[in-house]
Design a protein around this motif. Sequence first.
Motif: not given
Length: 266
Positions: A20, A53, A224-225, A227-228, A16-17, A26, A56, A50
Amino acid sequence: MTLPGILEAIVLGVVEGLTEFIPVSSTGHLLLASHFLGFASDGTFEILIQLGAILALLLVYAEKLWRIAVAAPRDREAQHFVVGVLVAFLPAAILGALFEHKIKEYLFDVHIVCYALIAGGFVLIAIDEINFTRRFSNCYVLPLPAYLKIGLFQCLSLIPGVSRSGSTIVGGMLVGLDRRSAAEFSFFLAMPTMLGAFVYEFAKSYHTMTLDGLGQTAIGFVAAFVSGLFVVRSLLDFVSRRGFAIFGWWRIIVGVAGLVALYTIG
């Protein structure tokens, strides 16, 4: 919560991250990953993570958002931009709310995702070869009809595999933005779109979520945070230098590989 469930949540959160904010879809990648991992979901988990992300994105853009918020009460350009983002947000929000059940029933299908990935890949490659005339200096000064056109393009992303960022970036370039400005506006448009989707989905499903489900969602949110953050901090410079063709080829490869896997191993 089992170890496989934790690992699945981490993998899907990272997917996801990483996907997106780039034009590869995503949702499409999450549906494919969930299918081949055997992760059972009605789409709620994918929507709720989500938030990681989007947080982030909010962190990276905190200074710009603060400047806009402070200027908005007295600055006409800031007011115009805020209204423009809302105008672009509304079409997909309205259509998504009206047809949510039909979309999940008929379009949340991994075969459709693969075909949409492939088709969108060819579109991105073609778009990258066109020398569009730059009509606007940045994404803050578009006329309201231009914001609306970008919002109408975002409606295409209601089809899983099309890509929210991809559709809005293409829309932005067609109305006269350069690659970097179109990608930046897709960031701003993601904020109300993704937050709205999260709030809507959470309000519907929080009372039915189990403790394990909440735990998996929290793990996916953190993944997700993290990697985003990486994507948001590097994407604008990347697309300014390299364009979108690489994302188009990635979409085609993933779509073809997905179809081969679906028709061979199921």
